[in-house]
Motif scaffolding. Sequence first.
Motif, PDB file in Angstrom:
ATOM      1  N   ASN A 102       0.809  -1.220   0.000  1.00  0.00           N
ATOM      2  CA  ASN A 102       0.000   0.000   0.000  1.00  0.00           C
ATOM      3  C   ASN A 102       0.841   1.269   0.000  1.00  0.00           C
ATOM      4  OD1 ASN A 102      -2.286  -1.616   0.045  1.00  0.00           O
ATOM      5  ND2 ASN A 102      -2.535  -1.484   2.261  1.00  0.00           N
ATOM      6  N   ASN A 103       2.066   1.181   0.515  1.00  0.00           N
ATOM      7  CA  ASN A 103       2.941   2.355   0.559  1.00  0.00           C
ATOM      8  C   ASN A 103       3.885   2.436  -0.635  1.00  0.00           C
ATOM      9  OD1 ASN A 103       2.745   3.974   3.307  1.00  0.00           O
ATOM     10  ND2 ASN A 103       2.418   1.817   3.799  1.00  0.00           N
ATOM     11  N   GLY A 104       3.792   1.476  -1.545  1.00  0.00           N
ATOM     12  CA  GLY A 104       4.619   1.514  -2.749  1.00  0.00           C
ATOM     13  C   GLY A 104       6.110   1.425  -2.480  1.00  0.00           C
ATOM     14  N   ILE A 105       6.489   0.702  -1.438  1.00  0.00           N
ATOM     15  CA  ILE A 105       7.904   0.580  -1.080  1.00  0.00           C
ATOM     16  C   ILE A 105       8.650  -0.219  -2.144  1.00  0.00           C
ATOM     17  CG2 ILE A 105       9.536  -0.242   0.668  1.00  0.00           C
ATOM     18  CD1 ILE A 105       7.728   2.040   1.606  1.00  0.00           C
ATOM     19  N   LEU A 106       9.816   0.274  -2.561  1.00  0.00           N
ATOM     20  CA  LEU A 106      10.591  -0.420  -3.579  1.00  0.00           C
ATOM     21  C   LEU A 106      11.287  -1.650  -3.007  1.00  0.00           C
ATOM     22  CD1 LEU A 106      12.230   2.459  -5.660  1.00  0.00           C
ATOM     23  CD2 LEU A 106      10.274   1.025  -6.269  1.00  0.00           C
ATOM     24  N   CYS A 107      11.394  -2.665  -3.846  1.00  0.00           N
ATOM     25  CA  CYS A 107      11.994  -3.939  -3.483  1.00  0.00           C
ATOM     26  C   CYS A 107      13.448  -3.746  -3.017  1.00  0.00           C
ATOM     27  CB  CYS A 107      11.954  -4.879  -4.683  1.00  0.00           C
ATOM     28  SG  CYS A 107      12.858  -6.435  -4.455  1.00  0.00           S
ATOM     29  N   PRO A 108      13.813  -4.248  -1.837  1.00  0.00           N
ATOM     30  CA  PRO A 108      15.191  -4.083  -1.363  1.00  0.00           C
ATOM     31  C   PRO A 108      16.194  -4.965  -2.104  1.00  0.00           C
ATOM     32  CG  PRO A 108      13.967  -5.464   0.148  1.00  0.00           C
ATOM     33  CD  PRO A 108      12.974  -4.952  -0.853  1.00  0.00           C
ATOM     34  N   TYR A 109      15.715  -6.016  -2.777  1.00  0.00           N
ATOM     35  CA  TYR A 109      16.626  -6.885  -3.517  1.00  0.00           C
ATOM     36  C   TYR A 109      17.132  -6.216  -4.791  1.00  0.00           C
ATOM     37  CZ  TYR A 109      15.334 -11.011  -0.688  1.00  0.00           C
ATOM     38  OH  TYR A 109      15.140 -11.916   0.326  1.00  0.00           O
ATOM     39  N   CYS A 110      16.202  -5.591  -5.545  1.00  0.00           N
ATOM     40  CA  CYS A 110      16.586  -5.014  -6.839  1.00  0.00           C
ATOM     41  C   CYS A 110      16.529  -3.493  -6.874  1.00  0.00           C
ATOM     42  CB  CYS A 110      15.712  -5.579  -7.957  1.00  0.00           C
ATOM     43  SG  CYS A 110      13.967  -5.049  -7.886  1.00  0.00           S
ATOM     44  N   GLY A 111      15.669  -2.894  -6.051  1.00  0.00           N
ATOM     45  CA  GLY A 111      15.539  -1.445  -6.043  1.00  0.00           C
ATOM     46  C   GLY A 111      14.807  -0.886  -7.239  1.00  0.00           C
ATOM     47  N   VAL A 112      14.125  -1.727  -8.007  1.00  0.00           N
ATOM     48  CA  VAL A 112      13.455  -1.293  -9.233  1.00  0.00           C
ATOM     49  C   VAL A 112      11.936  -1.312  -9.095  1.00  0.00           C
ATOM     50  CG1 VAL A 112      13.082  -1.794 -11.678  1.00  0.00           C
ATOM     51  CG2 VAL A 112      15.359  -2.066 -10.693  1.00  0.00           C
ATOM     52  N   SER A 113      11.385  -2.457  -8.747  1.00  0.00           N
ATOM     53  CA  SER A 113       9.931  -2.640  -8.711  1.00  0.00           C
ATOM     54  C   SER A 113       9.401  -2.531  -7.284  1.00  0.00           C
ATOM     55  CB  SER A 113       9.572  -4.017  -9.284  1.00  0.00           C
ATOM     56  OG  SER A 113      10.066  -4.158 -10.602  1.00  0.00           O
ATOM     57  N   PRO A 114       8.118  -2.165  -7.151  1.00  0.00           N
ATOM     58  CA  PRO A 114       7.532  -2.082  -5.807  1.00  0.00           C
ATOM     59  C   PRO A 114       7.316  -3.463  -5.201  1.00  0.00           C
ATOM     60  CG  PRO A 114       5.878  -1.626  -7.494  1.00  0.00           C
ATOM     61  CD  PRO A 114       7.191  -1.713  -8.201  1.00  0.00           C
TER      62      PRO A 114
END
Length: 299
Positions: A102-114
Amino acid sequence: MRTLTKPAELEEIEQSIDLILTIDEITSLIEPIGISALSTRKQEWLDEIINYHNEMSQNKRLSHNGRVDFSKFKVQLEWIYNNPSVRRKTDFIKKIRDCYVNNGILCPYCGVSPCRTLDHYYNKALLPQFSFLPANLIPCCGDCNKDKGIKKSFGKWKRIINPYYDNYDSLLPDEPPIVIIFKENPFPNVDMSFVVIANNKLTSIVRKHINFHLKKIRIGLLHQEMISNSFWRNAKQLRLYKTLHNSNQISVQAYDTLIDNLITKNSNINYDWEYIIRFSLFKIKINHWIYNSTLDKLQ
């Protein structure tokens, strides 16, 4: 590879979690079939959960040989994970996933997708006792969850970076943990290529972990367009500063100030690729070909 941003509501969710009560509730029920047999192993289960945090905090990984075998219950525990329940006190699983989504946090593995899902850092089929342990649930995007798949994370040298227990930014406070090597005319009709690698100033084992992560999560490929665009823009800027300095159009002090402003990390940005690219171009000598290049894009 990105520092994980935690949503504001996560703290309240985490404070509501009582894993002792959760295990009591789970083992008191008859569904799924066979789960009640875990009632005689509750202390072993709790010990595993406690040891998880202790081992991860100390070694950044779990010892394979030190694990208690709960494989007999993997079907039941996977079912419990897939069916969060207020009655079983496992509804926090859905709450954690939803607050990142819900907060649209970006993926910590890749930093690209939510973030769209939760990854089990240690696979729930391999170590089912950690199926719903919050410290083992990594918010990430669907692609990274799929790419990581069932890769085992016991390797001393090869493992995916864990956003809960790894903090490589603190190891080099004045430099990025990863850098980029740019190559001029690597192939026919190709002006530039690059490779993203761990900063050579890190220890050998940390470099191995980061480089394994960069390769398995395909960081360079996922960020290819952004890195390429930033390279041309910042390389031209550095060439301009160098030209002004060499022709005495600006003083040494002015040049140093311009460079400092260009390569200083922006502490307000979670993960600053611009900083990584500018730092790499200026600080890594192999990248200094940009100053003498005749490529049209740099003119």
